[in-house]
Design an enzyme around this catalytic site. Structure first.
Site, PDB file in Angstrom:
ATOM      1  CG  ASP A  67      37.894  38.697  44.940  1.00 53.30           C
ATOM      2  OD1 ASP A  67      36.775  39.345  44.665  1.00 53.30           O
ATOM      3  OD2 ASP A  67      38.839  39.082  44.426  1.00 53.30           O
ATOM      4  CG  ASN A 136      49.972  41.047  40.799  1.00 55.25           C
ATOM      5  OD1 ASN A 136      48.821  40.750  40.080  1.00 55.25           O
ATOM      6  ND2 ASN A 136      50.061  41.078  41.891  1.00 55.25           N
ATOM      7  CG  HIS A 138      45.699  40.086  41.390  1.00 55.48           C
ATOM      8  ND1 HIS A 138      45.768  40.785  42.222  1.00 55.48           N
ATOM      9  CD2 HIS A 138      44.787  40.325  40.412  1.00 55.48           C
ATOM     10  CE1 HIS A 138      45.129  41.703  41.769  1.00 55.48           C
ATOM     11  NE2 HIS A 138      44.295  41.780  41.240  1.00 55.48           N
ATOM     12  CD  GLU A 143      47.863  39.661  44.931  1.00 53.90           C
ATOM     13  OE1 GLU A 143      48.589  39.881  43.923  1.00 53.90           O
ATOM     14  OE2 GLU A 143      46.878  40.538  45.240  1.00 53.90           O
TER      15      GLU A 143
HETATM   16  P1  PGA Z   1      40.610  46.768  38.271  1.00 53.93           P
HETATM   17  O1  PGA Z   1      41.012  45.194  38.885  1.00 53.93           O
HETATM   18  O2  PGA Z   1      39.770  46.049  37.290  1.00 53.93           O
HETATM   19  O3  PGA Z   1      40.303  47.504  39.118  1.00 53.93           O
HETATM   20  O4  PGA Z   1      41.987  47.026  37.254  1.00 53.93           O
HETATM   21  C1  PGA Z   1      41.238  43.948  38.174  1.00 53.93           C
HETATM   22  C2  PGA Z   1      42.000  43.080  39.055  1.00 53.93           C
HETATM   23  O5  PGA Z   1      42.797  43.424  39.962  1.00 53.93           O
HETATM   24  O6  PGA Z   1      41.424  41.956  39.177  1.00 53.93           O
END
Ligand code: PGA
Length: 247
Positions: A67, A136, A138, A143
């Site tokens: 992304d 959450n 995702h 999301e």
């Molecule tokens: P993080 O993010 O590694 O900064 O916890 C993971 C994500 O949101 O996919």
């Protein structure tokens, strides 16, 4: 599914780097699906170290990232292209022309998404897709939603995400409101998935992802349908799964 339990962030980083490093050794021209976020930083540090000391060779590797923020150029220090350059690409012998991150500045979003899908296909698909997981559930910027979005698409960032990102920008106007992300089908088409998770904030999401109902409300739950998933997680992230006696 294989779950590697590690004691802490450092051990997760080393184990995950070992899993990806093993692919790089066994398939020198592998296509890596890469991810940003705080979790993979330590893993990238190991890959850089092992490349520098001659144990890994990235010269034939190509990559495709999950992304990118819409509206940010790759030079912006908050962009995911910048993250990849500074955490990995600038420090290993990868050909940057073979690294792909969605173009955050693309004017025609539909065309940019179609082109990104075509790039993934032209590479022959992803050999190993690295994923973090959101609190959450995702994956990428997919999301919680009523449907699984299939291919690369533009997402409107949740207000909470915009607020959380605001600290990195001079003004609210500069904070990206949208992002390009691979879809769930793109992710599921990878031959192998490597999911990394650390910290108690991920424990509930990891439990739901690996053992809960498969639902777009927990996008990572779709991974239960993938035949080759390796999870590397620390004890904090595994705590709910342990509490339920599932591991
Ligand atoms: P993080 O993010 O590694 O900064 O916890 C993971 C994500 O949101 O996919």
């Amino acid at each position: 599914m294989i779950i590697y339990a590690a004691k802490d962030y450092e051990e997760v980083s080393k184990k995950a780097a070992t899993v990806m490093g093993a692919l790089i050794v066994s398939k020198p021209n592998a296509v890596l699906g890469l991810a940003t976020g705080s979790t993979p930083v330590g893993m990238y540090r190991y890959l850089v170290e092992w490349c520098k000391n001659g144990d890994l060779d990235f010269s034939q590797i190509s990559s495709v990232n999950l992304d990118e923020y819409r509206g940010l150029s790759g030079d912006n220090d908050q962009s995911y292209r910048y993250f990849m350059n500074t955490n990995l690409f600038d420090h290993v012998n990868i050909d940057k022309a073979k690294t792909n991150v969605p173009n955050g500045l693309a004017e025609d979003a539909d065309q940019a998404c179609a082109e990104y899908n075509a790039i993934i296909r032209s590479m022959g698909g992803v050999d190993m897709q690295l994923l973090g997981i959101g609190g959450n559930g995702h994956i990428g910027f997919n999301e919680p939603s009523d449907v699984f979005e299939k291919e690369t698409h533009v997402v409107d960032l949740a207000e909470s995400t915009i607020q959380a990102n605001a600290r990195f920008f001079e003004s609210m106007d500069d904070v990206p409101k949208q992002a390009f992300t691979m879809g769930i089908k793109n992710i599921m088409e990878a031959k192998k998935i490597l999911l990394v998770a650390t910290g108690a904030a991920k424990a509930d999401a990891l439990y739901k992802a690996l053992y809960g109902p498969i639902t777009p409300q927990v996008p990572a739950s779709i991974l239960q349908l993938h035949s080759d998933v390796v999870v590397v997680a620390d004890e904090e992230a595994l705590s709910v799964i342990r509490e339920k006696g599932l591991l």
